[in-house]
Design a protein around this motif. Structure first.
Motif, short mmCIF file in Angstrom:
data_model
loop_
_atom_site.label_atom_id
_atom_site.label_comp_id
_atom_site.label_asym_id
_atom_site.label_seq_id
_atom_site.Cartn_x
_atom_site.Cartn_y
_atom_site.Cartn_z
N LEU A 152 -57.61 3.22 -18.02
CA LEU A 152 -58.15 4.03 -16.92
C LEU A 152 -57.49 5.41 -16.98
O LEU A 152 -56.72 5.79 -16.09
CB LEU A 152 -57.86 3.37 -15.56
N VAL A 153 -57.76 6.13 -18.06
CA VAL A 153 -57.11 7.43 -18.24
C VAL A 153 -58.09 8.46 -18.78
O VAL A 153 -59.13 8.11 -19.36
CB VAL A 153 -55.91 7.33 -19.22
N CYS A 154 -57.76 9.73 -18.56
CA CYS A 154 -58.57 10.83 -19.08
C CYS A 154 -57.62 12.01 -19.27
O CYS A 154 -56.45 11.93 -18.90
CB CYS A 154 -59.69 11.16 -18.10
N PRO A 155 -58.09 13.12 -19.83
CA PRO A 155 -57.19 14.25 -20.06
C PRO A 155 -56.49 14.72 -18.78
O PRO A 155 -55.32 15.14 -18.83
CB PRO A 155 -58.13 15.34 -20.60
N VAL A 156 -57.15 14.61 -17.62
CA VAL A 156 -56.53 15.10 -16.39
C VAL A 156 -55.32 14.26 -16.01
O VAL A 156 -54.21 14.77 -15.81
CB VAL A 156 -57.55 15.14 -15.22
N CYS A 157 -55.51 12.92 -15.94
CA CYS A 157 -54.38 12.10 -15.48
C CYS A 157 -53.37 11.84 -16.60
O CYS A 157 -52.27 11.35 -16.35
CB CYS A 157 -54.84 10.82 -14.81
N LEU A 158 -53.73 12.20 -17.84
CA LEU A 158 -52.73 12.15 -18.92
C LEU A 158 -51.94 13.46 -18.98
O LEU A 158 -51.03 13.60 -19.80
CB LEU A 158 -53.41 11.90 -20.26
N SER A 170 -61.64 6.23 -6.81
CA SER A 170 -61.17 6.94 -7.99
C SER A 170 -59.80 7.57 -7.72
O SER A 170 -59.30 7.57 -6.61
CB SER A 170 -62.18 8.01 -8.40
N LYS A 171 -59.22 8.13 -8.78
CA LYS A 171 -57.89 8.73 -8.67
C LYS A 171 -57.91 10.05 -7.91
O LYS A 171 -58.96 10.53 -7.50
CB LYS A 171 -57.32 8.93 -10.08
N MET A 172 -56.73 10.64 -7.78
CA MET A 172 -56.57 11.81 -6.92
C MET A 172 -57.21 13.08 -7.47
O MET A 172 -57.76 13.88 -6.74
CB MET A 172 -55.05 12.05 -6.68
N TRP A 173 -57.12 13.30 -8.81
CA TRP A 173 -57.58 14.57 -9.36
C TRP A 173 -58.67 14.41 -10.42
O TRP A 173 -59.07 15.38 -11.07
CB TRP A 173 -56.42 15.34 -10.00
N CYS A 174 -59.08 13.16 -10.69
CA CYS A 174 -60.07 12.93 -11.74
C CYS A 174 -60.96 11.76 -11.33
O CYS A 174 -60.75 11.16 -10.29
CB CYS A 174 -59.37 12.63 -13.07
N GLY A 175 -61.93 11.43 -12.17
CA GLY A 175 -62.88 10.37 -11.81
C GLY A 175 -62.46 8.99 -12.29
O GLY A 175 -63.21 8.02 -12.12
N CYS A 176 -61.28 8.86 -12.90
CA CYS A 176 -60.83 7.54 -13.37
C CYS A 176 -60.72 6.58 -12.18
O CYS A 176 -60.38 6.99 -11.08
CB CYS A 176 -59.47 7.66 -14.04
N ALA A 177 -60.99 5.28 -12.46
CA ALA A 177 -60.96 4.28 -11.40
C ALA A 177 -59.54 4.07 -10.89
O ALA A 177 -58.59 4.06 -11.67
CB ALA A 177 -61.54 2.97 -11.89
ZN ZN Z 1 -58.14 10.39 -15.20
#
Ligand code: ZN
Ligand code: ADP
Ligand code: MG
Length: 500
Positions: A36-42, A19-26
């Motif tokens: 592969l995005v969520c509020p954190v990595c956006l 997963s990514k550095m600060w969130c659970g996205c792949a």
């Molecule tokens: Zn994310």
């Protein structure tokens, strides 16, 4: 006046995490944009980053592999700048308290060993990716927030070729250490090149010119060859160089200036208030340390020293991880490792690998880079060392049969082909095909007598001094024995009889 180049590299490497550095996205390459995005990595306001523990482990693991110190206190900082593919308008990185410090990489260069000191390897995050179309631009945030490690070298590199070898050595260490797949095609390794020139032997460094975002090692080499020459020319013409950032134009084969260099204060670094400092516990460190592997160079040197492998064979086995693992498996079964190392390596490099490649070509399986052979993907037909029908013990048996001269080297090739196709043991194949080399002197004496009687011409040739006639007669003996006579023994017996 003679000039010398001074080079330091900042190498960015994507870490091999799920997963990514600060969130659970792949953390995956090649998916449709912005899936592969969520509020954190956006970078939406009000979200909280949660650090990826495996990324921290891989960074510290890199520290161990690069002979670094691991500070017991590290932290994350915000580096502020605006870029359309970085929505937070700051990148989380490690500024003055990185996770690793003061290491070195050792590698083979120019017929000897070179060492480049590592200033630090720190953890940060990747940004998204912009694409520019005819009339519009697009941003893909799938890569935003992917764990990225930056490895900064001291300015110890003295030329384009040395930079190239350093990068290859670094990549091999990170791949074999399981830190990154280092797939250049997927942009997993990118490099900022810092280069200056100065009068040969001068103490002071010249103005640092940085070439940003190189994505191939051969590109780095070509850019350096060009840029070093360019800087020397400027100085020779009496010009002055200023610290600046340039871009490499691969097609034109030149660098051109983008901007004069920004300074650290421009980024307004400050500790990220959302993230706790990193204070690794001893048992956590010990666990990471247990994941270290033997370095490729050390392994190569060990193979050459302990098993008397030639440098080229040792290097082949270092690069082909699957072949190397198989080699060590077979060798672990051998009693005399010094004597058997070379023949085992030979069989694996020249025969097993060739047969696997032949098999894969025949069934039309995709060629897969050796480092990715464990990841067979959709190439289900692809055969690797795991798919061999014979066992490592059988390969050792084959080597032992040949070593004891129980079978000739041409018979050994037949036996090997049989093992590869059927998985039968060498002993069984030798028996089935009657391939045992005859060293029994009684049997060979009979063959020799027969050949001498049947070939009076060559016999008298030999007696009148034509030494070459012996080879002809030996050939007859081999033929008569269907290739099974031990050729050395046959030669001795023939010579003795002819001279009698
Ligand atoms: Zn994310
Ligand atoms: P910055 O703060 O501008 O990023 P650093 O001092 O951190 O600069 O160095 C970045 C990289 O540039 C390092 O790899 C370092 O070894 C290299 N470097 C620094 N000064 C020089 C120089 N004068 N010539 C070539 N490389 C240099
Ligand atoms: Mg820098």
């Amino acid at each position: 006046m003679e000039y010398e180049a001074v080079i330091g590299l900042e190498t960015h490497v994507q870490l091999k995490t799920k997963s990514k550095m600060w969130c659970g996205c792949a953390n995956e390459f090649g998916k449709p944009p912005n899936t592969l995005v969520c509020p954190v990595c956006l970078g939406l306001p009000g979200v909280l980053p949660v650090p990826n523990d495996e990324a921290l482990r891989l960074t510290v693991l890199t520290g161990f592999l690069l002979n670094c110190e691991i500070p017991r206190f590290a932290k994350f900082d915000r580096k502020s700048y605006f870029y359309p593919d970085m929505p937070k308008n700051y990148q989380i990185t490690q500024y003055d308290k990185p996770s690793t410090l003061n290491g070195f990489v050792e590698f083979e260069f120019a017929g000897g060993l070179s060492r480049v000191r590592i200033t630090r390897a720190h953890l940060e995050e990747d940004v998204g990716k912009s694409s520019h179309f005819e009339r519009t631009s697009g941003v893909d945030f799938n890569r935003a927030g992917v764990p990225l490690m930056e490895i900064v070298s001291e300015p110890d590199i003295t030329g384009a070729d040395m930079a190239y070898e350093y990068l290859n050595a670094l990549k091999e260490i990170l791949m074999q250490g399981g830190v990154s797949d280092c797939d250049m095609e997927k942009g997993m390794v990118r490099c900022d090149v810092n280069v200056s020139v100065r009068p040969k032997g001068a103490k002071e460094l010249g103005a640092k010119i940085e070439i940003k975002n190189m994505n191939s090692f051969s590109g780095v080499r070509r850019a350096l060859e060009y840029e070093i020459q360019r800087q020397i020319e400027v100085l020779k013409q009496g010009g002055k160089l200023v610290q600046s950032t340039r871009r490499w134009d691969d097609e034109a084969g030149v660098t051109d200036e983008m901007r004069t260099k920004e300074h650290a204060q421009d980024y307004r670094y400050f500790p990220d208030p959302d993230l706790m400092p990193i204070e690794p516990a001893e048992d956590w460190l010990a666990e990471v340390k247990s994941r270290t592997v033997e370095l490729p160079l050390a392994r190569k040197q060990r193979f050459m020293r302990d098993y008397e492998l030639p440098a080229s064979d040792a290097q082949t086995l270092i690069w082909d991880v699957q072949a190397r693992i198989y080699f060590e498996k077979v060798l672990s079964l051998a009693k005399d490792k010094k004597a058997f190392g070379k023949p085992i390596a030979n069989w694996i490099i020249n025969n097993v690998r060739a047969k696997l490649a032949e098999w894969n070509r025949a069934v039309g399986a995709n060629e897969i880079a050796p480092e990715l052979q464990d990841n067979k993907g959709d190439a289900t037909m692809f055969k690797t060392f795991d798919d061999l029908k014979f066992t490592p013990a059988m390969l050792l048996e084959l080597v032992a049969l040949e070593d004891a001269k129980t079978i000739s080297s041409s018979a050994a090739k037949q036996v090997f082909a049989g093992m590869f196709d059927t998985g039968k043991s060498p002993g069984e194949i030798v028996r089935e095909k009657g391939l045992t080399q005859v060293s029994d002197t009684g049997a060979i004496e009979k063959f020799c007598d027969e050949v001498i009687a049947a070939n009076p011409g060559p016999v008298s040739d030999f007696k009148s001094g034509k030494a070459a006639a012996l080879n002809f007669l030996k050939g007859r003996v081999m033929k008569l024995s269907k290739g099974n006579a031990n050729p050395a023994v046959a030669g001795e017996i023939l010579e003795r009889k002819l001279k009698a």
